[in-house]
Write a protein that holds these residues in place. Structure first.
Motif, PDB file in Angstrom:
ATOM      1  N   LEU A  27       0.836  -1.158   0.053  1.00 20.95           N
ATOM      2  CA  LEU A  27      -0.059  -0.110   0.067  1.00 20.95           C
ATOM      3  C   LEU A  27       0.861   1.303  -0.032  1.00 20.95           C
ATOM      4  N   PHE A  48      -9.119   0.893 -10.590  1.00 19.23           N
ATOM      5  CA  PHE A  48      -9.195  -0.281  -9.668  1.00 19.23           C
ATOM      6  C   PHE A  48      -9.864  -1.578 -10.571  1.00 19.23           C
ATOM      7  N   ALA A  60     -13.242  -0.583  -3.599  1.00 18.37           N
ATOM      8  CA  ALA A  60     -11.769   0.190  -3.664  1.00 18.37           C
ATOM      9  C   ALA A  60     -11.900   1.636  -4.167  1.00 18.37           C
ATOM     10  N   GLN A  61     -12.496   1.807  -5.286  1.00 20.50           N
ATOM     11  CA  GLN A  61     -12.753   3.074  -5.761  1.00 20.50           C
ATOM     12  C   GLN A  61     -13.488   3.880  -4.883  1.00 20.50           C
ATOM     13  N   TRP A  63     -13.991   3.683  -1.436  1.00 22.56           N
ATOM     14  CA  TRP A  63     -13.415   4.003  -0.308  1.00 22.56           C
ATOM     15  C   TRP A  63     -12.035   5.122  -0.528  1.00 22.56           C
ATOM     16  N   THR A  64     -11.415   4.945  -1.736  1.00 20.65           N
ATOM     17  CA  THR A  64     -10.138   5.835  -2.009  1.00 20.65           C
ATOM     18  C   THR A  64     -10.518   7.127  -2.028  1.00 20.65           C
ATOM     19  N   THR A  78     -10.718   8.649  -9.154  1.00 17.92           N
ATOM     20  CA  THR A  78     -10.829   7.141  -8.950  1.00 17.92           C
ATOM     21  C   THR A  78     -11.782   6.414 -10.197  1.00 17.92           C
ATOM     22  N   THR A 146      -7.607  -5.703  -8.195  1.00 17.82           N
ATOM     23  CA  THR A 146      -8.005  -5.921  -6.784  1.00 17.82           C
ATOM     24  C   THR A 146      -8.416  -7.380  -6.678  1.00 17.82           C
ATOM     25  N   ILE A 191     -11.297  -3.581   2.933  1.00 15.91           N
ATOM     26  CA  ILE A 191     -10.771  -2.484   1.849  1.00 15.91           C
ATOM     27  C   ILE A 191     -10.755  -1.074   2.128  1.00 15.91           C
ATOM     28  N   GLU A 194      -7.724  -0.420   4.437  1.00 14.09           N
ATOM     29  CA  GLU A 194      -6.820  -0.550   3.529  1.00 14.09           C
ATOM     30  C   GLU A 194      -6.451   0.678   2.830  1.00 14.09           C
ATOM     31  N   MET A 195      -7.573   0.910   2.230  1.00 16.94           N
ATOM     32  CA  MET A 195      -7.620   2.410   1.201  1.00 16.94           C
ATOM     33  C   MET A 195      -7.346   3.567   2.054  1.00 16.94           C
ATOM     34  N   MET A 198      -3.619   3.696   3.028  1.00 18.33           N
ATOM     35  CA  MET A 198      -2.831   3.962   1.706  1.00 18.33           C
ATOM     36  C   MET A 198      -2.668   5.672   1.645  1.00 18.33           C
TER      37      MET A 198
END
Length: 202
Positions: A27, A48, A60-61, A63-64, A78, A146, A191, A194-195, A198
């Motif tokens: 990450l 992602f 992932a998209q 949350w980022t 994203t 992912t 997710i 971790e996002m 990151m």
């Protein structure tokens, strides 16, 4: 941000220690790419990618993009895509709602969901599409894989300036079981954690 979502985010950010060290290093590599792109171009594009663009890549998209707003990091765009298009799975959508996002759920075979983390923010438009769909960037973007299937079956993603595998187990394995809701919530939070980690490193 919506109050329920703020509570979820507080829990996610307190759970960074649960991320394995090897995972953190992966990450951090993505975070370094993001920092470099923002320093040089003021913009970074993250796509992602999983097989069906129905669960993990969307999570992932979402949350980022939310983490970028939370940490006040401007210039982050994203996207998500698959090696094939299906639909944003309703079970994953429901997990996003339970986390505290507001979701406008249209109908249709491949509905375009509007997902918001705040009343002031523009909604994220989420629907299933291939990674090279016209709504996704064509060049100078990062491909974040992912799922291992997409990573193995799609060895070349045209236009990328960076590629990294950040894979997750597919919550689809729980579909139709008594553990379905629990599994989707667990993957959504994993997710998210971790996002957020990151983006905290950017």
């Amino acid at each position: 941000m919506y109050s329920k979502l703020k509570k979820t985010i507080s829990e996610l950010t307190q759970d960074f220690e649960s991320i394995p060290e090897e995972r953190k290093q992966t990450l951090q590599e993505v975070a370094k790419y993001i920092s470099k792109e923002l320093d040089e171009n003021d913009t970074v594009k993250l796509n992602f990618i999983c097989t069906h663009n129905s669960r993990r890549s969307h999570l992932a998209q979402i949350w980022t993009q939310t983490a970028a707003h939370y940490y006040d990091i401007e210039g982050v765009e994203t996207y998500s895509g698959g090696t094939e298009a299906t639909a944003f799975n309703p079970r994953a959508v429901a997990a996003v709602e339970r986390a505290g996002f507001h979701v406008n759920s249209p109908v249709g075979e491949n509905p375009r969901y509007e997902i918001k983390f705040s009343e002031e923010a523009e909604p994220m438009i989420c629907f299933s599409k291939k990674f090279d769909d016209s709504e996704n960037p064509e060049k100078n973007f990062a491909a974040i894989m992912t799922c291992s299937d997409a990573d193995e079956n799609c060895p070349f993603v045209p236009g990328t300036s960076f590629r990294k595998a950040v894979t997750y187990r597919d919550p689809k394995e729980s579909d139709g079981t008594d553990h379905e809701k629990e599994t989707y919530d667990e993957r959504c939070r994993q997710i998210g954690t971790e996002m957020f980690y990151m983006m905290s490193q950017v």
